[in-house]
Structures are given as C-alpha cells and as structure tokens.
Design an enzyme around this catalytic site. Structure first.
Site, PDB file in Angstrom:
ATOM      1  N   ARG A  43      12.943 -13.970  41.049  1.00 17.42           N
ATOM      2  CA  ARG A  43      13.855 -14.727  40.180  1.00 17.42           C
ATOM      3  C   ARG A  43      15.064 -13.903  39.740  1.00 17.42           C
ATOM      4  NH1 ARG A  43      11.186 -19.482  38.701  1.00 17.42           N
ATOM      5  NH2 ARG A  43       8.962 -19.301  38.314  1.00 17.42           N
ATOM      6  N   ASP A  94      13.980 -30.897  46.261  1.00 21.30           N
ATOM      7  CA  ASP A  94      13.349 -30.724  47.571  1.00 21.30           C
ATOM      8  C   ASP A  94      12.907 -32.104  48.075  1.00 21.30           C
ATOM      9  OD1 ASP A  94      12.100 -29.475  49.713  1.00 21.30           O
ATOM     10  OD2 ASP A  94      10.338 -28.892  48.583  1.00 21.30           O
ATOM     11  N   GLY A 106      12.906 -22.486  36.996  1.00 22.08           N
ATOM     12  CA  GLY A 106      13.857 -22.142  38.060  1.00 22.08           C
ATOM     13  C   GLY A 106      15.324 -22.251  37.711  1.00 22.08           C
ATOM     14  N   LYS A 157      17.789 -30.084  49.532  1.00 27.04           N
ATOM     15  CA  LYS A 157      17.374 -30.053  50.941  1.00 27.04           C
ATOM     16  C   LYS A 157      17.287 -31.492  51.433  1.00 27.04           C
ATOM     17  CE  LYS A 157      14.352 -26.017  50.386  1.00 27.04           C
ATOM     18  NZ  LYS A 157      12.928 -25.636  50.249  1.00 27.04           N
ATOM     19  N   PHE A 191      12.414 -22.387  52.875  1.00 29.56           N
ATOM     20  CA  PHE A 191      12.117 -21.877  51.540  1.00 29.56           C
ATOM     21  C   PHE A 191      13.128 -20.803  51.139  1.00 29.56           C
ATOM     22  CE2 PHE A 191       9.786 -19.468  48.342  1.00 29.56           C
ATOM     23  CZ  PHE A 191       9.330 -20.505  47.548  1.00 29.56           C
TER      24      PHE A 191
HETATM   25  P1  5GP Z   1      10.535 -31.640  44.497  1.00 28.78           P
HETATM   26  O1  5GP Z   1       9.729 -32.345  43.460  1.00 28.78           O
HETATM   27  O2  5GP Z   1      11.961 -32.104  44.592  1.00 28.78           O
HETATM   28  O3  5GP Z   1       9.855 -31.656  45.852  1.00 28.78           O
HETATM   29  O4  5GP Z   1      10.493 -30.101  44.140  1.00 28.78           O
HETATM   30  C1  5GP Z   1      11.310 -29.532  43.227  1.00 28.78           C
HETATM   31  C2  5GP Z   1      10.750 -28.201  42.779  1.00 28.78           C
HETATM   32  O5  5GP Z   1      10.047 -27.504  43.821  1.00 28.78           O
HETATM   33  C3  5GP Z   1      11.907 -27.284  42.394  1.00 28.78           C
HETATM   34  O6  5GP Z   1      12.279 -27.467  41.045  1.00 28.78           O
HETATM   35  C4  5GP Z   1      11.338 -25.916  42.691  1.00 28.78           C
HETATM   36  O7  5GP Z   1      10.621 -25.449  41.573  1.00 28.78           O
HETATM   37  C5  5GP Z   1      10.381 -26.129  43.829  1.00 28.78           C
HETATM   38  N1  5GP Z   1      11.004 -25.792  45.135  1.00 28.78           N
HETATM   39  C6  5GP Z   1      11.362 -26.643  46.117  1.00 28.78           C
HETATM   40  N2  5GP Z   1      11.901 -25.988  47.154  1.00 28.78           N
HETATM   41  C7  5GP Z   1      11.897 -24.669  46.831  1.00 28.78           C
HETATM   42  C8  5GP Z   1      12.341 -23.480  47.522  1.00 28.78           C
HETATM   43  O8  5GP Z   1      12.861 -23.469  48.650  1.00 28.78           O
HETATM   44  N3  5GP Z   1      12.189 -22.307  46.847  1.00 28.78           N
HETATM   45  C9  5GP Z   1      11.612 -22.233  45.613  1.00 28.78           C
HETATM   46  N4  5GP Z   1      11.516 -21.018  45.072  1.00 28.78           N
HETATM   47  N5  5GP Z   1      11.179 -23.338  44.938  1.00 28.78           N
HETATM   48  C10 5GP Z   1      11.322 -24.541  45.549  1.00 28.78           C
END
Ligand code: 5GP
Length: 178
Positions: free
Chosen positions: A168, A106, A48, A134, A155
């Site tokens: 992407r 996230d 990402g 977020k 999202f």
């Molecule tokens: P965390 O471990 O902080 O919950 O998640 C991080 C990963 O989840 C990010 O690096 C990303 O790959 C994915 N992610 C979290 N929220 C989103 C979103 O709103 N859109 C997308 N495309 N990926 C997300």
C-alpha cells in the site's frame, strides 16, 4: 523503474507517480467545476482509497467535506444472501451531493450491492469517482462518473492497493507479471 516483489509475486511498473498525480489533478479540476457552490460530501471507501482520496482532496479548491467509511460484508439470511454495510458513516447524506471515492472498480459487485443503500438515504445526487477500472472484469455494470484510468484485467498493487496486506505504501502502481 525495476520490477518489485510483494510476498511471493513479481510486479512490473505500470503507472508512475507523475501519471497518477496529473490524472488525479485533472479529475479534481472537473469536480471543482461540476460541484462549485454545492458543498459536496466525499465518501472515501477504506482501505484502498486512502491515498487517492488524500491526493484528490488536496486539489479540491471548492468548499467540500470528506469522510471515510469501511464496507463490511457478512452473510445474511438465506433470502437476503450477502449483505454489505457501511461502518463509520457519521454524516447525514440526506439532501447532500455525495461523491463516492473508490480505489478500483473490478467486477462492480461491491458498489452495485452498496449503492442502493446510499440511494435509500435520499442524497440530492450520488456519483462515483474511481481511480482505476477494469472494464474486462465488469460483471455488475456501474456508471463511473470520474475515472482515472481504464486498465487491463490484471492484479495491481501500490498507491494504497495491497496484495495480502503489503504494497500500500508504494508511490506508483505495479502490475502482476504474467
Ligand atoms: P469489485 O467489487 O468491483 O469486484 O471489487 C472492488 C474491490 O476489489 C476493490 O475496492 C479492491 O479492494 C479489490 N480489487 C479489485 N481488483 C484489485 C486489484 O487489481 N488489486 C488490488 N490490490 N485490489 C483489487
């Protein structure tokens, strides 16, 4: 800008190319100041963050290195549970000033599981630059040292972020409708 469809879902415009670029430039300026003379090692987390890392790095004017890693998670034994490892880290981080580049934080789970492994390798410093965060989704508190935008718990796609593999390549960031 009009709404777009990615797979079966509708997304509305959220952050423009101009907004992204000017914010990323400001982040890079802060990093240029804070890391002057420290020859930092940027570690970008794929997939990402590739666009964010590329644009940010173009605004970096101090001596700095960059490498790209992928995080892979697999089920460990019962006692260790879920394990995350870095694939592709071919540079020693001991005694380096390390700055992790992440697309979005996230829940904070990924980084909170992974950062201790980095700490273990004794970098001189370990900080985080994230394009998006977020706050309402945060479960595992992570200190983000350089943040692009705080966004609602919805999202998003575009600018390196995908929805099931697509989106992407979009220059802007779009938010799920509904
Ligand atoms: P965390 O471990 O902080 O919950 O998640 C991080 C990963 O989840 C990010 O690096 C990303 O790959 C994915 N992610 C979290 N929220 C989103 C979103 O709103 N859109 C997308 N495309 N990926 C997300």
């Amino acid at each position: 800008m009009a709404n777009i469809k990615v797979h079966d879902k509708e997304f509305e415009p959220y952050l423009t190319d101009d907004q992204l670029q000017s914010r990323i430039k400001a982040m890079a300026e802060a990093i240029n100041t804070d890391y002057a003379g420290k020859k930092p090692l940027f570690i970008a987390i794929l997939n990402g963050s590739f666009m964010f890392a590329s644009d940010l790095f173009k605004y970096i004017t101090i001596d700095a290195e960059i490498c790209f890693i992928k995080l892979a998670s697999y089920k460990g034994t019962k006692s260790t549970g879920h394990v995350i490892t870095a694939i592709g880290l071919d540079t020693d981080i001991i005694d380096r000033h390390v700055l992790i580049l992440e697309d979005i934080v996230d829940t904070g789970k990924t980084l909170s599981e992974f950062l201790p492994q980095f700490q273990h390798q004794q970098p001189l410093s370990l900080k985080i630059a994230a394009l998006l965060h977020k706050p309402d989704a945060m479960v595992y508190p992570i200190k983000i040292d350089y943040l692009g935008f705080s966004i609602p718990n919805k999202f998003v796609v575009g600018y390196g972020l995908d929805y099931d593999g697509l989106g992407r390549n979009i220059k802007e960031i779009y938010q799920l409708v509904g």
